[in-house]
Design a protein around this motif. Structure first.
Motif, PDB file in Angstrom:
ATOM      1  N   ASN A 133       0.489  -1.078  -0.243  1.00  0.00           N
ATOM      2  CA  ASN A 133       0.052   0.145   0.350  1.00  0.00           C
ATOM      3  C   ASN A 133       0.795   1.161   0.337  1.00  0.00           C
ATOM      4  O   ASN A 133       0.454   2.071   0.503  1.00  0.00           O
ATOM      5  N   ARG A 134       2.370   1.158  -0.233  1.00  0.00           N
ATOM      6  CA  ARG A 134       3.412   2.203  -0.308  1.00  0.00           C
ATOM      7  C   ARG A 134       2.937   3.044  -1.299  1.00  0.00           C
ATOM      8  O   ARG A 134       3.654   2.854  -1.809  1.00  0.00           O
ATOM      9  N   ILE A 135       1.943   3.162  -1.995  1.00  0.00           N
ATOM     10  CA  ILE A 135       1.913   3.201  -3.253  1.00  0.00           C
ATOM     11  C   ILE A 135       0.999   4.330  -3.951  1.00  0.00           C
ATOM     12  O   ILE A 135       0.001   4.833  -3.223  1.00  0.00           O
ATOM     13  N   GLU A 136       1.255   5.172  -5.165  1.00  0.00           N
ATOM     14  CA  GLU A 136       0.312   6.565  -5.049  1.00  0.00           C
ATOM     15  C   GLU A 136       0.100   6.001  -6.655  1.00  0.00           C
ATOM     16  O   GLU A 136       0.520   6.204  -7.358  1.00  0.00           O
ATOM     17  N   LEU A 137      -0.744   5.685  -6.969  1.00  0.00           N
ATOM     18  CA  LEU A 137      -1.658   5.397  -8.422  1.00  0.00           C
ATOM     19  C   LEU A 137      -1.766   6.489  -8.717  1.00  0.00           C
ATOM     20  O   LEU A 137      -3.585   6.887  -8.445  1.00  0.00           O
ATOM     21  N   ARG A 138      -1.527   7.087  -9.919  1.00  0.00           N
ATOM     22  CA  ARG A 138      -1.650   8.652 -11.059  1.00  0.00           C
ATOM     23  C   ARG A 138      -2.953   7.320 -12.309  1.00  0.00           C
ATOM     24  O   ARG A 138      -1.803   6.812 -12.987  1.00  0.00           O
ATOM     25  N   SER A 139      -3.958   8.076 -12.383  1.00  0.00           N
ATOM     26  CA  SER A 139      -4.462   7.732 -13.209  1.00  0.00           C
ATOM     27  C   SER A 139      -3.908   8.017 -15.123  1.00  0.00           C
ATOM     28  O   SER A 139      -3.962  10.025 -14.832  1.00  0.00           O
ATOM     29  N   LEU A 140      -3.557   7.537 -16.014  1.00  0.00           N
ATOM     30  CA  LEU A 140      -3.214   8.289 -17.104  1.00  0.00           C
ATOM     31  C   LEU A 140      -3.836   7.521 -18.260  1.00  0.00           C
ATOM     32  O   LEU A 140      -4.317   6.424 -18.306  1.00  0.00           O
ATOM     33  N   SER A 141      -4.370   8.847 -19.497  1.00  0.00           N
ATOM     34  CA  SER A 141      -4.312   7.913 -20.582  1.00  0.00           C
ATOM     35  C   SER A 141      -3.529   7.122 -21.226  1.00  0.00           C
ATOM     36  O   SER A 141      -2.664   7.483 -20.740  1.00  0.00           O
ATOM     37  N   THR A 142      -3.830   6.955 -22.759  1.00  0.00           N
ATOM     38  CA  THR A 142      -3.018   5.826 -22.923  1.00  0.00           C
ATOM     39  C   THR A 142      -2.082   7.163 -23.900  1.00  0.00           C
ATOM     40  O   THR A 142      -0.758   7.117 -23.641  1.00  0.00           O
TER      41      THR A 142
END
Length: 326
Positions: A133-142
């Motif tokens: 859980n030591r993670i930052e998920l960042r949404s990206l387009s293709t």
């Protein structure tokens, strides 16, 4: 004749009043109220959608799948290394998808990001910090994947990211962790069964993908619509704005799972090899990620993640064998 009692009189007056209103409405007696013609429903195209008129460049000139051998996952880190920077930050920032069912999507029931790529990214965090859980998920387009790595907006990208020689000029890659054939998604009643049936049709792809390349080989090329995300393609197909979608089979099956009126058809139009994207020149990070992927292949984690997220794709093909150089 005697007058009606008050209650029946009021009831009769109400009935006559309703009848009068209905009669006037039916005759259009109120000329002050203008009449409007029925307005047909409008199905706007997805945001930023536009036609793609040139194919992506053919992939040649390198061994695209070759990556650096895994390096040590413990010991002192050079202070200027990518790994030292991530460790000092206390979390790893990974670019992912939130619109591709099975690989990276936001679960509407929980609001959480889930999928094969999401859990693969968490395994990298687990190896770094002992905590997934030591993670930052960042949404990206293709189309945002390469720029996000170039501008160091993310440490890594795990987002159905295919290795190509063209992309290798701008970013580095881990070893390949999944291999997918490109195919076609179309309505079951469309009569589309293969690439030749797309001549003169309208086909949806995402900006920044390689999926348009086979479409431009047809004698009568289709109109190719580009959008930001594969769910935008799904909406365009459902609204009749395109006739088909073409991309990796693994993505198309995820879309078909959301609409059983659609089916994946045709022979493979080529293969895409997914790997983790890394900023250019960060060899220590490439070697570290490859060490994590080696562990996932060896200890059964890759198969566990496949069974958890990708069983809709059929029996597991097994993790692709890595190809190392240097």
């Amino acid at each position: 004749m005697s007058a009606l009692p008050n209650s029946p009189r009021r009831a009769l007056r109400a009935v006559l009043s309703v009848a009068a209103v209905a009669m006037l409405a039916g005759c259009g007696a109120d000329a002050a109220v203008p009449r409007s013609d029925p307005v047909p429903p409008v199905n706007p195209l997805p945001p930023k959608a536009r036609e793609i008129t040139n194919p992506t460049a053919p992939d040649s000139g390198c061994d695209a799948e070759a990556s650096l051998r895994p390096g040590p996952r413990s010991g002192a880190l050079p202070p200027d290394s990518a790994l030292a920077r991530i460790m000092a930050k206390g979390r790893v920032t990974v670019g992912v998808d939130q619109n591709t069912y099975l690989f990276g999507f936001r679960n509407p029931a929980t609001g959480q990001l889930e999928g094969f790529d999401i859990d693969l990214a968490r395994e990298i965090a687990r190896e770094l910090f002992g905590d997934a859980n030591r993670i930052e998920l960042r949404s990206l387009s293709t189309a945002e994947r390469v720029p996000a790595l170039q501008h160091k907006q993310v440490d890594l990208v795990a987002r159905t990211f295919s290795v190509t020689c063209e992309r290798r000029r701008d970013v580095d890659f881990s070893s390949v962790y999944y291999r997918a054939a490109q195919r076609i998604l179309a309505p079951r009643t469309s009569g589309i069964r293969g690439l030749s049936d797309l001549s003169g049709k309208r086909v949806c792809v995402t900006f920044g993908s390689n999926s348009s390349r086979p479409l431009f080989t047809l004698p009568t090329r289709p109109t190719v619509l580009g959008v930001d995300n594969w769910t935008d393609c799904l909406v365009a197909l459902q609204q009749g704005q395109v006739d088909a979608i073409s991309t990796d089979e693994s993505i198309l099956i995820g879309l078909a799972e959301q609409d059983r009126n659609l089916q994946v058809v045709g022979d493979g139009l080529g293969f895409e090899n997914y790997a983790v994207g890394v900023p250019k020149g960060e060899a220590d990070l490439v070697r570290f990620v490859n060490g994590v992927l080696d562990r996932l292949r060896a200890d059964g984690t890759w198969e566990r993640l496949y069974a958890m997220h990708l069983d809709a794709l059929g029996p597991s093909p097994g993790a692709p064998a890595p190809r190392y150089t240097g």
